[in-house]
Design an enzyme around this catalytic site. Structure first.
Site, mmCIF file in Angstrom:
data_model
loop_
_atom_site.group_PDB
_atom_site.id
_atom_site.type_symbol
_atom_site.label_atom_id
_atom_site.label_comp_id
_atom_site.label_asym_id
_atom_site.label_seq_id
_atom_site.Cartn_x
_atom_site.Cartn_y
_atom_site.Cartn_z
ATOM 1 N N ARG A 1 -61.447 -19.456 64.298
ATOM 2 C CA ARG A 1 -60.175 -19.817 63.697
ATOM 3 C C ARG A 1 -60.199 -19.355 62.244
ATOM 4 O O ARG A 1 -61.252 -19.347 61.604
ATOM 5 C CB ARG A 1 -59.940 -21.340 63.755
ATOM 6 C CG ARG A 1 -59.561 -21.868 65.118
ATOM 7 C CD ARG A 1 -58.141 -21.484 65.505
ATOM 8 N NE ARG A 1 -57.714 -22.114 66.746
ATOM 9 C CZ ARG A 1 -57.898 -21.603 67.956
ATOM 10 N NH1 ARG A 1 -58.541 -20.445 68.084
ATOM 11 N NH2 ARG A 1 -57.455 -22.228 69.023
ATOM 12 N N GLU B 1 -51.137 -17.717 60.888
ATOM 13 C CA GLU B 1 -50.837 -16.737 61.915
ATOM 14 C C GLU B 1 -49.384 -16.915 62.342
ATOM 15 O O GLU B 1 -48.984 -18.039 62.639
ATOM 16 C CB GLU B 1 -51.769 -16.912 63.123
ATOM 17 C CG GLU B 1 -53.217 -16.585 62.815
ATOM 18 C CD GLU B 1 -54.124 -16.692 64.037
ATOM 19 O OE1 GLU B 1 -53.606 -16.899 65.166
ATOM 20 O OE2 GLU B 1 -55.343 -16.560 63.869
ATOM 21 N N HIS C 1 -55.261 -11.845 66.616
ATOM 22 C CA HIS C 1 -55.547 -12.848 67.643
ATOM 23 C C HIS C 1 -55.262 -12.326 69.052
ATOM 24 O O HIS C 1 -54.754 -13.056 69.919
ATOM 25 C CB HIS C 1 -54.754 -14.132 67.386
ATOM 26 C CG HIS C 1 -55.501 -15.370 67.804
ATOM 27 N ND1 HIS C 1 -55.347 -16.581 67.180
ATOM 28 C CD2 HIS C 1 -56.413 -15.581 68.786
ATOM 29 C CE1 HIS C 1 -56.125 -17.489 67.756
ATOM 30 N NE2 HIS C 1 -56.784 -16.903 68.739
#
Length: 312
Positions: free
Chosen positions: A224, A253, A272
């Site tokens: 993360r 994000e 991601h």
């Protein structure tokens, strides 16, 4: 009958294999999920809209088992689930293969300067020399996190003759415990971050850790964004204090278009996508759910069960 609230997106894969004893309420929209949630004993409320997912879970007052395709569920109201004694099965391992492949890809990409090779192809320019001359063979990697992803990263890197040291609570010849790794950071060419997002791991790599790394060390983060102090990382990358970073995750994000990380030549951002770089995610998830639903109705344990007190 046992009522289950399930996404209609998985219906073609699930329906032929579900027990007759299950009363399934299918939903297509967040509104439908929230409407049927209060009656559900079993819920699979995965949605792109996290706020709607949270609302559905809060509305599911009779929920006993929550299933999810996501491995990281730190965005959910875990305190509510814990208070209601809900069993939670997450997507641990569902995306582990493709994420492990992404780690190797990112390392090779940086080692060989392959982004510059692709840029040359776009220009139709025939390079006379390789823009990257690092070899994985003989290098040393520190692997922070030895769960489903870490257990697949290690053998893949060892196949490239990378010396991999794992951080884990149990000790061994190729392991460091949580109190040892910071003092050993200068030994490694690569630092791979694959830990769960918890209060304990939040900001675990900051200014002090970055300062302890080799000047050519590359960080690979598939955990993360919050696990690394991003302003400190930005400073270390801008000043060339470390060699580079392959970031599958950032904070926030999506990363804003004006964020300076985008423009740094020693940073690779993969948005991601590592877990999504596969065509088997839903298949693997539904196969796991089908096995678990039979276990659940037979009063047997479902798995993998999330520890709500630990957050993973």
């Amino acid at each position: 009958m046992t009522i289950a609230a399930l996404s209609a997106l998985a219906r073609p894969l699930l329906e032929p294999h579900l027990p007759d004893a299950l009363d399934v309420r299918w939903f297509m929209t967040p509104e439908e999920a929230i409407k049927i949630a209060p009656k559900a004993e079993i819920g699979w409320f995965d949605m792109h809209d996290q706020a709607a997912m949270i609302e559905a879970i809060r509305a599911a007052e009779n929920l006993k088992w929550l299933n999810s395709i996501f491995a990281g569920l730190d965005f959910l109201p875990l305190d509510v689930l814990l208070e209601r004694d809900v069993t939670v099965t997450n997507g641990t391992g569902i995306n582990a293969i493709t994420i492990a492949e992404y780690v190797v890809m990112g390392m090779l990409n940086i080692a060989k300067g392959y982004r510059d090779v692709m840029r040359a192809q776009e220009r139709r320019a025939w390079l006379q020399d390789s823009p990257g001359k690092r070899e994985l063979s003989g290098s040393k990697a520190l692997l922070l996190g030895y769960g489903a992803i870490g257990k697949l990263v290690k053998p893949r890197l060892e196949a490239f003759d990378v010396d991999v040291t794992v951080v884990r609570r149990s000790t061994g010849h190729d392991t460091l415990n949580p109190d040892q790794w910071r003092s050993k950071l200068s030994d490694f060419d690569w630092v791979i971050v694959a830990v769960p997002a918890t209060a304990e791991t939040d900001g675990m790599i900051g200014q002090a850790e970055l300062a302890s790394m080799k000047s050519n060390c590359v960080i690979v983060n598939v955990a993360r964004g919050t696990v690394i102090d991003q302003p400190a990382l930005l400073e270390a990358l801008t000043s060339k204090q470390i060699g580079g970073a392959f970031l599958d995750v950032t904070t926030p994000e999506p990363l804003p278009a004006e964020h300076p990380l985008w423009s740094l030549e020693n940073v690779h951002i993969s948005m991601h996508l590592s877990g999504k770089a596969q065509d088997k995610m839903l298949i693997r998830s539904t196969e796991r759910f089908i096995k678990n639903i039979h276990r659940y109705l037979a009063s047997e344990p479902v798995e993998p069960r999330m520890d709500l007190t630990q957050g993973y």
